[in-house]
Write a protein that holds these residues in place. Structure first.
Motif, PDB file in Angstrom:
ATOM      1  N   TYR A 227      -7.338  -4.826  16.779  1.00  0.00           N
ATOM      2  CA  TYR A 227      -7.798  -4.575  15.406  1.00  0.00           C
ATOM      3  C   TYR A 227      -7.251  -3.266  14.849  1.00  0.00           C
ATOM      4  CZ  TYR A 227     -11.253  -2.151  18.313  1.00  0.00           C
ATOM      5  OH  TYR A 227     -11.854  -1.376  19.268  1.00  0.00           O
ATOM      6  N   LEU A 228      -7.060  -2.256  15.717  1.00  0.00           N
ATOM      7  CA  LEU A 228      -6.515  -0.978  15.267  1.00  0.00           C
ATOM      8  C   LEU A 228      -5.054  -1.141  14.842  1.00  0.00           C
ATOM      9  CD1 LEU A 228      -7.612   1.905  15.002  1.00  0.00           C
ATOM     10  CD2 LEU A 228      -6.636   2.406  17.228  1.00  0.00           C
ATOM     11  N   SER A 229      -4.293  -1.886  15.618  1.00  0.00           N
ATOM     12  CA  SER A 229      -2.882  -2.127  15.297  1.00  0.00           C
ATOM     13  C   SER A 229      -2.740  -2.970  14.034  1.00  0.00           C
ATOM     14  CB  SER A 229      -2.190  -2.834  16.473  1.00  0.00           C
ATOM     15  OG  SER A 229      -2.281  -2.066  17.644  1.00  0.00           O
ATOM     16  N   PHE A 230      -3.572  -3.997  13.920  1.00  0.00           N
ATOM     17  CA  PHE A 230      -3.482  -4.897  12.772  1.00  0.00           C
ATOM     18  C   PHE A 230      -3.861  -4.189  11.466  1.00  0.00           C
ATOM     19  CE2 PHE A 230      -5.583  -7.957   9.888  1.00  0.00           C
ATOM     20  CZ  PHE A 230      -4.473  -8.735   9.578  1.00  0.00           C
ATOM     21  N   PHE A 231      -4.959  -3.438  11.484  1.00  0.00           N
ATOM     22  CA  PHE A 231      -5.397  -2.742  10.274  1.00  0.00           C
ATOM     23  C   PHE A 231      -4.435  -1.623   9.882  1.00  0.00           C
ATOM     24  CE2 PHE A 231      -9.949  -4.031  11.496  1.00  0.00           C
ATOM     25  CZ  PHE A 231      -9.815  -5.228  10.805  1.00  0.00           C
ATOM     26  N   SER A 232      -3.769  -1.040  10.875  1.00  0.00           N
ATOM     27  CA  SER A 232      -2.755  -0.026  10.592  1.00  0.00           C
ATOM     28  C   SER A 232      -1.588  -0.653   9.832  1.00  0.00           C
ATOM     29  CB  SER A 232      -2.265   0.599  11.900  1.00  0.00           C
ATOM     30  OG  SER A 232      -1.224   1.512  11.661  1.00  0.00           O
ATOM     31  N   PHE A 233      -1.148  -1.813  10.300  1.00  0.00           N
ATOM     32  CA  PHE A 233      -0.072  -2.530   9.620  1.00  0.00           C
ATOM     33  C   PHE A 233      -0.495  -2.962   8.206  1.00  0.00           C
ATOM     34  CE2 PHE A 233       1.292  -6.910   8.584  1.00  0.00           C
ATOM     35  CZ  PHE A 233       2.598  -6.635   8.215  1.00  0.00           C
ATOM     36  N   LEU A 234      -1.705  -3.493   8.081  1.00  0.00           N
ATOM     37  CA  LEU A 234      -2.180  -3.987   6.786  1.00  0.00           C
ATOM     38  C   LEU A 234      -2.311  -2.849   5.774  1.00  0.00           C
ATOM     39  CD1 LEU A 234      -3.241  -6.468   5.241  1.00  0.00           C
ATOM     40  CD2 LEU A 234      -5.536  -5.894   6.069  1.00  0.00           C
ATOM     41  N   ALA A 235      -2.907  -1.734   6.196  1.00  0.00           N
ATOM     42  CA  ALA A 235      -3.104  -0.599   5.291  1.00  0.00           C
ATOM     43  C   ALA A 235      -1.770  -0.011   4.844  1.00  0.00           C
ATOM     44  CB  ALA A 235      -3.954   0.470   5.967  1.00  0.00           C
ATOM     45  N   SER A 236      -0.851   0.180   5.786  1.00  0.00           N
ATOM     46  CA  SER A 236       0.442   0.773   5.432  1.00  0.00           C
ATOM     47  C   SER A 236       1.227  -0.130   4.486  1.00  0.00           C
ATOM     48  CB  SER A 236       1.259   1.064   6.690  1.00  0.00           C
ATOM     49  OG  SER A 236       1.501  -0.119   7.419  1.00  0.00           O
ATOM     50  N   SER A 237       1.115  -1.447   4.665  1.00  0.00           N
ATOM     51  CA  SER A 237       1.820  -2.384   3.779  1.00  0.00           C
ATOM     52  C   SER A 237       1.284  -2.312   2.351  1.00  0.00           C
ATOM     53  CB  SER A 237       1.673  -3.819   4.312  1.00  0.00           C
ATOM     54  OG  SER A 237       2.214  -3.935   5.602  1.00  0.00           O
ATOM     55  N   LEU A 238      -0.031  -2.260   2.219  1.00  0.00           N
ATOM     56  CA  LEU A 238      -0.640  -2.205   0.888  1.00  0.00           C
ATOM     57  C   LEU A 238      -0.354  -0.884   0.185  1.00  0.00           C
ATOM     58  CD1 LEU A 238      -4.040  -3.943   1.710  1.00  0.00           C
ATOM     59  CD2 LEU A 238      -2.261  -4.814   0.175  1.00  0.00           C
ATOM     60  N   TRP A 239      -0.411   0.227   0.932  1.00  0.00           N
ATOM     61  CA  TRP A 239      -0.130   1.532   0.308  1.00  0.00           C
ATOM     62  C   TRP A 239       1.347   1.692  -0.008  1.00  0.00           C
ATOM     63  CZ3 TRP A 239      -3.712   3.704  -2.161  1.00  0.00           C
ATOM     64  CH2 TRP A 239      -5.030   3.696  -1.707  1.00  0.00           C
ATOM     65  N   LEU A 240       2.198   0.990   0.730  1.00  0.00           N
ATOM     66  CA  LEU A 240       3.621   0.964   0.391  1.00  0.00           C
ATOM     67  C   LEU A 240       3.807   0.308  -0.979  1.00  0.00           C
ATOM     68  CD1 LEU A 240       6.663   1.214   0.944  1.00  0.00           C
ATOM     69  CD2 LEU A 240       6.514  -0.919   2.263  1.00  0.00           C
ATOM     70  N   ALA A 241       3.138  -0.828  -1.175  1.00  0.00           N
ATOM     71  CA  ALA A 241       3.219  -1.524  -2.466  1.00  0.00           C
ATOM     72  C   ALA A 241       2.622  -0.667  -3.584  1.00  0.00           C
ATOM     73  CB  ALA A 241       2.484  -2.863  -2.379  1.00  0.00           C
ATOM     74  N   TYR A 242       1.509   0.014  -3.303  1.00  0.00           N
ATOM     75  CA  TYR A 242       0.862   0.877  -4.307  1.00  0.00           C
ATOM     76  C   TYR A 242       1.791   2.018  -4.714  1.00  0.00           C
ATOM     77  CZ  TYR A 242      -2.628   3.989  -6.426  1.00  0.00           C
ATOM     78  OH  TYR A 242      -3.315   4.814  -7.286  1.00  0.00           O
ATOM     79  N   GLY A 243       2.452   2.628  -3.716  1.00  0.00           N
ATOM     80  CA  GLY A 243       3.356   3.737  -4.008  1.00  0.00           C
ATOM     81  C   GLY A 243       4.566   3.303  -4.818  1.00  0.00           C
ATOM     82  N   LEU A 244       5.098   2.115  -4.508  1.00  0.00           N
ATOM     83  CA  LEU A 244       6.252   1.610  -5.256  1.00  0.00           C
ATOM     84  C   LEU A 244       5.871   1.278  -6.697  1.00  0.00           C
ATOM     85  CD1 LEU A 244       7.880  -0.702  -2.539  1.00  0.00           C
ATOM     86  CD2 LEU A 244       8.713   1.530  -3.341  1.00  0.00           C
ATOM     87  N   LEU A 245       4.697   0.672  -6.890  1.00  0.00           N
ATOM     88  CA  LEU A 245       4.241   0.353  -8.246  1.00  0.00           C
ATOM     89  C   LEU A 245       3.918   1.610  -9.050  1.00  0.00           C
ATOM     90  CD1 LEU A 245       1.946  -2.731  -7.504  1.00  0.00           C
ATOM     91  CD2 LEU A 245       4.127  -2.745  -8.738  1.00  0.00           C
ATOM     92  N   SER A 246       3.510   2.660  -8.346  1.00  0.00           N
ATOM     93  CA  SER A 246       3.193   3.930  -9.012  1.00  0.00           C
ATOM     94  C   SER A 246       4.436   4.784  -9.221  1.00  0.00           C
ATOM     95  CB  SER A 246       2.172   4.726  -8.186  1.00  0.00           C
ATOM     96  OG  SER A 246       0.991   3.980  -7.977  1.00  0.00           O
ATOM     97  N   HIS A 247       5.580   4.324  -8.695  1.00  0.00           N
ATOM     98  CA  HIS A 247       6.829   5.104  -8.744  1.00  0.00           C
ATOM     99  C   HIS A 247       6.627   6.475  -8.112  1.00  0.00           C
ATOM    100  CE1 HIS A 247       8.391   1.998 -11.394  1.00  0.00           C
ATOM    101  NE2 HIS A 247       7.338   2.164 -12.188  1.00  0.00           N
ATOM    102  N   ASP A 248       5.840   6.487  -7.025  1.00  0.00           N
ATOM    103  CA  ASP A 248       5.511   7.725  -6.328  1.00  0.00           C
ATOM    104  C   ASP A 248       6.080   7.652  -4.909  1.00  0.00           C
ATOM    105  OD1 ASP A 248       4.377   9.941  -5.074  1.00  0.00           O
ATOM    106  OD2 ASP A 248       2.504   9.784  -6.195  1.00  0.00           O
ATOM    107  N   LEU A 249       7.210   8.316  -4.705  1.00  0.00           N
ATOM    108  CA  LEU A 249       7.865   8.269  -3.399  1.00  0.00           C
ATOM    109  C   LEU A 249       7.063   8.964  -2.307  1.00  0.00           C
ATOM    110  CD1 LEU A 249      11.637   8.821  -4.296  1.00  0.00           C
ATOM    111  CD2 LEU A 249      10.516   6.702  -3.571  1.00  0.00           C
ATOM    112  N   PHE A 250       6.208   9.912  -2.707  1.00  0.00           N
ATOM    113  CA  PHE A 250       5.400  10.612  -1.705  1.00  0.00           C
ATOM    114  C   PHE A 250       4.310   9.707  -1.129  1.00  0.00           C
ATOM    115  CE2 PHE A 250       6.907  14.334  -4.236  1.00  0.00           C
ATOM    116  CZ  PHE A 250       7.659  14.912  -3.221  1.00  0.00           C
TER     117      PHE A 250
END
Length: 264
Positions: free
Chosen positions: A168-191
């Protein structure tokens, strides 16, 4: 439409991160029961705390423009609370040697966050430069957080057991990072996007290693049982052999005694 989608993904990112931050509850329930931290490492929790501190500061109006990054503040604020509790529990039940390791990683993290907050608030006068500075530190913090399981992955490969790397730790890590990657790209925020470009492949790697070694643990007890049975059989064989030798010696002794008597 773009802002609504960004907010939608941000909400889901919050949910995934909450699952990631609460996932160690099962681990620490085990620590409570056994009164020991066993082979678990505190490093991932300290790095997660560092990440939460930096990105909570990053999302506050003093760095970001107004409340444009409110989802960051809410979820990372919860993360600060949870990770602080986990680190305290780990410190309480760890050995003296492990307590030193906790201190060596925890104190520099707090000092570094304090310096980052102070410099960004005092030295820089506008949001753009503050975001650039805090975001750069946050980039390091995020990569450290998502990369910290590499220590555990090394142990998994060496022992061929996933006991200390829960799914569950590995899976949620992958899920969270994927969603925040999409959020950062939509926000045009490379940081926000950049660290998750590293984190997402690492999450996939964790899952691959987990599924590769997840059944290895079950073989250990069987092997031990077979070995134990073999040892028992060998011991019984030795005992039987000794008895046979003793009986033969007794017979030889009786025969010699009879021969002696006949001679007389």
């Amino acid at each position: 439409m773009g802002d609504k989608l960004r907010l939608f993904i941000g909400i889901f990112g919050n949910g995934a991160s909450l699952l990631l931050y609460t996932a160690p509850i099962l681990t620490f329930s085990r620590v409570f029961k056994k009164k020991s931290t066993e082979e678990f490492s505190c490093f991932p929790y300290v790095m997660t705390l560092f990440n939460c501190l930096i990105y909570t500061w990053y999302g506050l109006p003093i760095v970001s423009h107004l409340w444009e990054n409110l989802p960051l503040v809410t979820i990372n604020g919860v993360g600060i609370l949870l990770e602080s509790i986990f680190i305290f529990i780990y410190f309480w039940y760890s050995s003296p040697k492990e307590k030193i390791k906790v201190g060596v990683t925890f104190v520099p993290v707090i000092v570094l966050f304090g310096l980052t907050a102070a410099i960004s608030a005092v030295v820089f006068d506008d949001h753009h430069h503050r975001k650039s500075f805090v975001g750069s530190v946050g980039l390091v913090a995020s990569i450290s957080m998502y990369g910290s399981p590499l220590i555990v992955m090394k142990k998994v490969i060496e022992t061929k057991s996933v006991e200390y790397m829960p799914f569950y730790l590995s899976f949620f890590s992958f899920l969270a990072s994927s969603l925040w990657l999409a959020y950062g790209l939509l926000s045009h925020d490379l940081f926000l996007a950049s660290p998750n470009m590293v984190a997402t492949p690492l999450g996939i790697l964790q899952l691959i290693i987990y599924f590769k070694y997840k059944n290895k643990k079950e073989l250990a007890p069987t092997t031990m049982e077979i070995s134990k049975r073999n040892d028992d059989d060998e011991e019984k064989s030795k005992t039987t052999l000794e008895l046979v030798v003793d009986v033969d010696r007794d017979r030889d002794g009786d025969a010699n005694e009879k021969t002696s008597n006949n001679a007389c």
